[in-house]
Design an enzyme around this catalytic site. Sequence first.
Site, PDB file in Angstrom:
ATOM      1  N   SER A   1      29.464 -35.100 -75.170  1.00 14.19           N
ATOM      2  CA  SER A   1      30.463 -36.007 -74.589  1.00 14.19           C
ATOM      3  C   SER A   1      31.141 -35.550 -73.314  1.00 14.19           C
ATOM      4  O   SER A   1      31.897 -36.322 -72.725  1.00 14.19           O
ATOM      5  CB  SER A   1      31.531 -36.335 -75.621  1.00 14.19           C
ATOM      6  OG  SER A   1      31.045 -37.307 -76.504  1.00 14.19           O
TER       7      SER A   1
ATOM      8  N   SER B   1      31.506 -39.524 -75.088  1.00 15.00           N
ATOM      9  CA  SER B   1      32.735 -40.245 -75.329  1.00 15.00           C
ATOM     10  C   SER B   1      33.812 -40.030 -74.273  1.00 15.00           C
ATOM     11  O   SER B   1      34.764 -40.805 -74.196  1.00 15.00           O
ATOM     12  CB  SER B   1      33.297 -39.864 -76.694  1.00 15.00           C
ATOM     13  OG  SER B   1      33.636 -38.477 -76.719  1.00 15.00           O
TER      14      SER B   1
ATOM     15  N   LYS C   1      41.776 -36.483 -71.444  1.00 16.62           N
ATOM     16  CA  LYS C   1      41.189 -37.360 -72.452  1.00 16.62           C
ATOM     17  C   LYS C   1      42.238 -37.643 -73.521  1.00 16.62           C
ATOM     18  O   LYS C   1      42.991 -36.741 -73.922  1.00 16.62           O
ATOM     19  CB  LYS C   1      39.964 -36.668 -73.051  1.00 16.62           C
ATOM     20  CG  LYS C   1      39.158 -37.519 -74.022  1.00 16.62           C
ATOM     21  CD  LYS C   1      37.892 -36.781 -74.468  1.00 16.62           C
ATOM     22  CE  LYS C   1      37.021 -37.621 -75.386  1.00 16.62           C
ATOM     23  NZ  LYS C   1      35.772 -36.918 -75.776  1.00 16.62           N
TER      24      LYS C   1
HETATM   25  N1  GLN Z   1      27.404 -39.260 -78.811  1.00 14.14           N
HETATM   26  C1  GLN Z   1      27.651 -38.298 -79.849  1.00 14.14           C
HETATM   27  C2  GLN Z   1      28.317 -38.976 -81.019  1.00 14.14           C
HETATM   28  O1  GLN Z   1      28.483 -40.134 -80.964  1.00 14.14           O
HETATM   29  C3  GLN Z   1      28.483 -37.169 -79.325  1.00 14.14           C
HETATM   30  C4  GLN Z   1      29.905 -37.516 -79.143  1.00 14.14           C
HETATM   31  C5  GLN Z   1      30.727 -36.375 -78.686  1.00 14.14           C
HETATM   32  O2  GLN Z   1      30.221 -35.399 -78.130  1.00 14.14           O
HETATM   33  N2  GLN Z   1      32.026 -36.468 -78.938  1.00 14.14           N
HETATM   34  O3  GLN Z   1      28.672 -38.368 -81.985  1.00 14.14           O
END
Ligand code: GLN
Length: 489
Positions: free
Chosen positions: A175, A151, A76
């Site tokens: 995410s 994400s 990532k």
């Molecule tokens: N969807 C969640 C957010 O937007 C979690 C994102 C994540 O786990 N990085 O914060």
Amino acid sequence: MIEHSLADIAQALASRRISSVELTALYLDRIGRLDPQLNAFITVDRERSLAQARAADERLARGDTQPLTGIPIAHKDIFCAKDWRTTCGSKMLDNFVSPYDATVISRFQQAGAVLLGKTNMDEFAMGSSTETSFHGPTANPWALDRVPGGSSGGSAAAVAARLAPAATGTDTGGSIRQPAALCNLSGMKPTYGVVSRYGMIAFASSLDQAGPLARSAADCALLLNCMAGFDERDSTSLDRPREDFARELTAAAGGRPLAGLRIGLPEQFFGEGCSPDVMQLIEAAIAEYRQLGAETVPLSLPNMGLSVAAYYVIAPAEASSNLARFDGVRYGYRAPAYDDLTDMYCKTRAQGFGAEVKRRILIGTYVLSHGYYDAYYLQAQRIRRLIADDFAEAFRQCDVVLGPTSPSTAFRLGEKAADPVQMYLSDIYTIAVNLAGLPAMSIPCGFAGGLPAGLQLIGNYFTEARLLDIAHRYQQVTDWHRQCPAGHA
Ligand code: GLN
């Protein structure tokens, strides 16, 4: 080779049936051919990856190997990698070339794994669809008009499309698990503090945790073995004896291998909110676990319904502080024209951050401000404690908590992009785990309308090995996790 497990790939490399250069070239060729329609990668550097593969082949020839030596892994783009462009999905860091390796990256380097490329992600990991990326959205290989989740959507799409044997992700509120569910992968968020956050660009430091995205629980165990471990450069890293996360996977097969396992089913996971077709698959998975000998225990996590609200106070609060460093002075984007220093800060941040990131910074600054701190931030911290207490009580009654990972299968690109609250609700089943700091996995459990769904398994602190085994048992008697999206075999 692209359907082989990591252990089988390692064997093929060790027995010289394939070289790391051949393997890496195979994946680079697939990326070249298939990624234009997916946009799973932000940065690919063929020469650099092949150079690493040559070095790995030399190690293999010397017999100086570890389980991942010579295996290409995608990372990532939130992990700093020395001399690699590291953008975190943002215009703010579009030109940033990291001068150092994140601990996760250096652990893979020490193991002799090949860095295959940097994957697409929501900007600063804020999102559930990979649509907030400065580099454009990633498509789900199961349906190109749908999101891969987020994400860590680039990592998930890459592994699902067999553009990489495995990848890393990070999970602040879901995410790793949610994209795993939407792309038919196995993904794990470890206990907070098990994997070092050093060099992982910070979103919400008390929630962020890195973990593996792979095709099976067994593959996840090998990746976690490489990633986990104490790091003195991360003050929240936990100094614990090293453990082999694959140690429980090989126990005797057949019979009722999970006899005595108590699976907790919280009513909050089985009420409204989950689409019926996903719920049907979860129920079928529960039946499968009963066949394996497990018993189920009804229970309640009474404060779970407050988790999304508490998260959207705490995560933006921490983000507003963490993202203060992006000011145009030291690295990253700087506005091309400005009047004075203050104007430079303002224009840099106005131009460098996308809309979702600005929204989080505004919320975070607001909830931390003098007049509102007690009403929002402190209150959210109290809820966080109640949620952790709910899980502590649950684990007095059961060994593992089970439920859906995501309330629906992959939604359409653009479907929720204009409605932040709908997007935030993608994480109703995952966020409580981050607030409590617990380990959890998502594993494939079937298809609804041709789209994959994920089963979530949540364990008590430091039960990663047990969770992986519970997932592995299911994968020995099902083949959902072996399914590959059409056109990518
Ligand atoms: N969807 C969640 C957010 O937007 C979690 C994102 C994540 O786990 N990085 O914060």
